[in-house]
Write an enzyme that holds these catalytic residues in place. Structure first.
Site, mmCIF file in Angstrom:
data_model
loop_
_atom_site.group_PDB
_atom_site.id
_atom_site.type_symbol
_atom_site.label_atom_id
_atom_site.label_comp_id
_atom_site.label_asym_id
_atom_site.label_seq_id
_atom_site.Cartn_x
_atom_site.Cartn_y
_atom_site.Cartn_z
ATOM 1 N N ARG A 127 69.147 -13.285 -55.943
ATOM 2 C CA ARG A 127 69.402 -14.388 -55.015
ATOM 3 C C ARG A 127 68.407 -15.511 -55.315
ATOM 4 N NH1 ARG A 127 67.276 -15.385 -49.270
ATOM 5 N NH2 ARG A 127 68.407 -17.298 -48.823
ATOM 6 N N HIS A 130 67.865 -24.308 -49.702
ATOM 7 C CA HIS A 130 66.632 -23.614 -49.299
ATOM 8 C C HIS A 130 65.565 -24.699 -49.131
ATOM 9 C CE1 HIS A 130 64.663 -19.419 -49.373
ATOM 10 N NE2 HIS A 130 63.725 -20.259 -48.947
ATOM 11 N N GLU A 178 67.967 -19.963 -43.529
ATOM 12 C CA GLU A 178 67.125 -20.084 -42.331
ATOM 13 C C GLU A 178 67.156 -21.470 -41.690
ATOM 14 O OE1 GLU A 178 63.161 -18.784 -43.349
ATOM 15 O OE2 GLU A 178 63.807 -16.814 -43.999
ATOM 16 N N ASN A 232 67.426 -12.445 -42.793
ATOM 17 C CA ASN A 232 66.050 -12.370 -43.290
ATOM 18 C C ASN A 232 65.192 -11.810 -42.173
ATOM 19 O OD1 ASN A 232 66.968 -13.631 -45.562
ATOM 20 N ND2 ASN A 232 65.801 -15.528 -45.287
ATOM 21 N N TYR A 274 61.255 -10.156 -41.289
ATOM 22 C CA TYR A 274 59.887 -9.850 -41.709
ATOM 23 C C TYR A 274 59.096 -9.137 -40.617
ATOM 24 C CZ TYR A 274 60.602 -12.812 -45.780
ATOM 25 O OH TYR A 274 61.075 -13.326 -46.965
ATOM 26 N N GLU A 293 66.424 -11.233 -47.336
ATOM 27 C CA GLU A 293 64.985 -11.335 -47.597
ATOM 28 C C GLU A 293 64.249 -10.329 -46.726
ATOM 29 O OE1 GLU A 293 62.952 -15.103 -47.091
ATOM 30 O OE2 GLU A 293 64.596 -16.140 -48.096
HETATM 31 O O1 IFM Z 1 58.816 -17.756 -48.590
HETATM 32 C C1 IFM Z 1 59.648 -17.714 -47.473
HETATM 33 C C2 IFM Z 1 61.073 -18.028 -47.855
HETATM 34 O O2 IFM Z 1 61.181 -19.261 -48.492
HETATM 35 C C3 IFM Z 1 61.951 -18.061 -46.620
HETATM 36 N N1 IFM Z 1 61.783 -16.881 -45.830
HETATM 37 C C4 IFM Z 1 60.453 -16.425 -45.540
HETATM 38 C C5 IFM Z 1 59.628 -16.357 -46.814
HETATM 39 C C6 IFM Z 1 58.202 -15.880 -46.497
HETATM 40 O O3 IFM Z 1 57.579 -16.754 -45.615
#
Ligand code: IFM
Length: 456
Positions: free
Chosen positions: A80, A123, A168, A296, A298, A355
Site C-alpha cells: 500500500r 495521503h 485518514e 488504521n 494504533y 495500517e
Molecule cells: O505515519 C502515519 C501515517 O502517515 C498515517 N497514519 C499514522 C502513521 C503513524 O503516525
C-alpha cells in the site's frame, strides 16, 4: 500459547506493508512536481521537530527498485503506497507525463516481484495552489480531487486492483485545519468541519470517477478508527466517550455507511458552524457503495469528562499502561473491539487493516542488526487481535504493517521510527530490523506450508 502462523488466517488474506508518498519519496522538485501543502508547512520555522522536511526522506523516488526488492524478500502479498497528486496533475494544468512515468516504473517493478499494488490517492499532500484557493475548506477541492482520481485511474488502472481514495480524513481535517499541527496549519474549527465534509464529498466523487474509468476496480477508503473508553467504568465518563466517539469515528462512518451525519455530532458542533456546507445530494454521493473499508488502528482513545462534571470538555486520560515511542497506549484488544464494533453497528462489510505499527528508538547495534523486540511484540499481539476479530465474525481481508521503512513522521520529522526496515538518513542505507525478519519468517514459512498443502 502456540506460535502464530500465516495458515491461521483465512485463504486469500492479504499481508502487506504501507507507506505514503511525502513520507518516503523525497525528490520534491524532480520531474515538474508542484509544491504541496507539506512543502510549505515544513519550510515554516517551528512546525516540525528538528526542522526536518520531506525534501529527501528515504529517496524512494530514486531507490524504489531496492525498496521493492526488500518487499519481495519480506514475502508480502501487497504493497500500500500513495500517489502524489502534485506529481501527476498540476491544478489547472495537464497530466504530468514525467510524474506518471515514476509510478509506471514502480508498478512494473512491483508486479514483476509478484506484489499487488494498493494505491491511496490522497495521503495529505494537497497541491499548495489548491490550498491557496481555500483548500479542503472549499467545496471546489472535492471536484478537483475527482478529476485527479480520473487521471490516476486512466494512467494506472490497468495495474492497480485496489484503490483507497483518502487516508485518514480525520487527520487531514482536524489536525490540518483545527489544531494546526499538520499542514496547512490552520486553526479554524468551522473550516475543519467543512474540510471533513469536503474530503468525504471528494471521496464519493472520486469513487464515481474510478468506477467510470475502471468498473472492475476494488475501491475503498481508509479511516483512522479507535476504540473510545474511559479510564474506569464510572458512568461519569459516558458523556466524554459519546462526544469523542462522535467527532472521531461516527462523523465519518455514519455518512459513509448510513448516508447521514450523527445527530449528536451535529448538535455538539452547532456552536461552531451551521453545517450549511452540506448540500442536497452530498450524502448520497458520500455513501456510494465501497468494496472495502480500510481501518488504521494504533491505540485506544481514553477519555474523561474533565475536571468539571457536566462540562463539554473531553479530557485525555493516562491509565499508566505501556506506551510506544509516540507515547501511544498499547492495547491490541482495542483493535479487536474497533473491528467488531464496525461490523456490529454498520453491518457486515469487508474490512482491511490498512495500517498498524509502533515507533521505537531503534539503533543499529555493533553486530550490524537492529534489535526491536517491542515492535515484534506489538506486531504479533495485533495480528492475534485480528484473528480474534475474525473469530468473532469480522470479514477481515488483509493487514498492512506501518511501515515498510523508517520515514518522515510528519510533525515529528525523523525522530520517530516506524519501519520494519531501518533507514540511516545520512547514507540512505537500509537494514532490515529483527521485526522485519520476524514478519518475513511468518509470511514465508506460512506460504511454504500453504503451498505444500495446495499441492497435495
Ligand atoms: O505515519 C502515519 C501515517 O502517515 C498515517 N497514519 C499514522 C502513521 C503513524 O503516525
Amino acid at each position: 500459547m502456540s506460535a502464530l502462523q500465516r495458515a491461521d488466517f483465512p485463504e486469500g488474506f492479504s499481508f502487506g506493508v504501507a507507506t505514503a508518498a511525502y513520507q518516503i519519496e523525497g525528490a520534491v522538485t524532480a520531474d515538474a512536481r508542484v509544491p504541496s501543502i507539506w512543502d510549505t508547512f515544513t519550510a515554516s520555522p517551528g512546525t516540525i521537530e528538528n526542522g526536518d522536511t520531506g525534501e529527501q526522506a528515504c529517496d524512494h523516488y530514486h531507490r524504489y527498485a531496492e525498496d521493492v526488492a526488500d518487499m519481495r524478500d519480506l514475502g508480502i502479498d501487497a504493497y500500500r503506497f500513495s500517489i502524489a497528486w502534485p506529481r501527476i496533475l498540476p491544478p489547472g494544468g495537464r497530466p504530468n507525463s514525467a510524474g506518471i512515468a515514476f509510478y509506471d516504473r514502480l508498478l512494473d517493478e512491483l508486479l514483476a516481484a509478484g506484489i499487488a499494488p494498493w494505491a491511496t490517492l490522497y495521503h495529505w499532500d494537497l497541491p499548495q495552489s489548491l490550498e491557496d484557493e481555500g483548500g479542503w475548506a472549499a467545496r471546489d477541492t472535492a471536484y478537483r480531487f475527482a478529476e485527479y482520481a480520473g487521471v490516476a485511474a486512466q494512467a494506472f488502472g490497468d495495474r492497480i486492483s485496489h484503490w483507497i481514495t483518502l487516508n485518514e480524513p480525520w487527520v487531514s481535517s482536524f489536525l490540518g485545519y483545527a489544531s494546526g499541527l499538520h499542514a496547512p496549519g490552520r486553526t479554524d474549527h468551522a473550516a475543519a468541519l467543512a474540510a471533513a465534509h469536503h474530503l468525504m464529498l471528494g471521496h464519493g466523487l472520486a469513487l464515481q470517477s474510478l468506477r467510470a474509468a475502471r468498473p472492475a476496480a476494488h475501491v475503498g477508503i481508509t479511516l483512522n478508527l479507535t476504540h473510545v473508553e474511559g479510564p474506569d467504568d464510572r458512568p461519569l465518563h459516558a458523556e466524554a466517550i459519546r462526544r469523542a466517539d462522535a467527532i472521531t469515528n461516527r462523523i465519518f462512518l455514519d455518512p459513509l455507511l448510513r448516508g447521514r451525519y450523527p445527530a449528536d455530532m451535529l448538535s455538539d458542533t452547532a456552536h461552531v458552524t451551521d453545517h450549511s456546507y452540506v448540500l442536497e445530494g452530498d450524502l448520497e454521493i458520500i455513501s456510494g457503495t465501497i468494496d472495502f473499508l480500510g481501518v488504521n488502528y494504533y491505540s485506544p482513545l481514553v477519555v474523561t469528562s474533565g475536571a468539571y462534571p457536566g462540562s463539554a470538555a473531553i479530557g485525555i486520560a493516562d491509565r499508566r499502561r505501556p506506551r510506544s515511542g509516540m507515547g501511544w497506549e498499547i492495547d491490541p484488544g482495542g483493535l479487536t473491539k474497533t473491528l467488531t464494533r464496525v461490523t456490529r453497528d454498520y453491518g457486515p462489510l469487508p474490512l482491511v487493516v490498512t495500517e498498524n505499527g509502533s515507533a521505537w528508538p531503534d539503533v543499529v547495534s555493533d553486530d550490524g542488526a537492529v534489535h526491536d523486540p517491542d515492535r515484534t511484540a506489538y506486531l504479533v499481539a495485533h495480528l492475534r487481535a485480528c484473528l480474534d476479530a475474525i473469530t468473532e465474525g469480522v470479514d477481515l481481508r488483509g493487514y498492512f504493517a506501518w511501515s515498510l521503512m523508517d520515514n518522515f513522521e510528519w510533525s515529528h520529522g525523523y525522530a520517530q521510527r516506524f519501519g520494519l526496515v531501518h533507514v540511516d538518513f545520512a547514507t540512505q542505507r537500509r537494514t532490515r530490523k529483527d521485526s522485519g525478519d520476524w514478519y518475513a519468517g511468518f509470511l514465508t514459512t506460512g506460504r511454504a506450508a500453504t503451498m505444500r498443502e495446495a499441492s497435495r
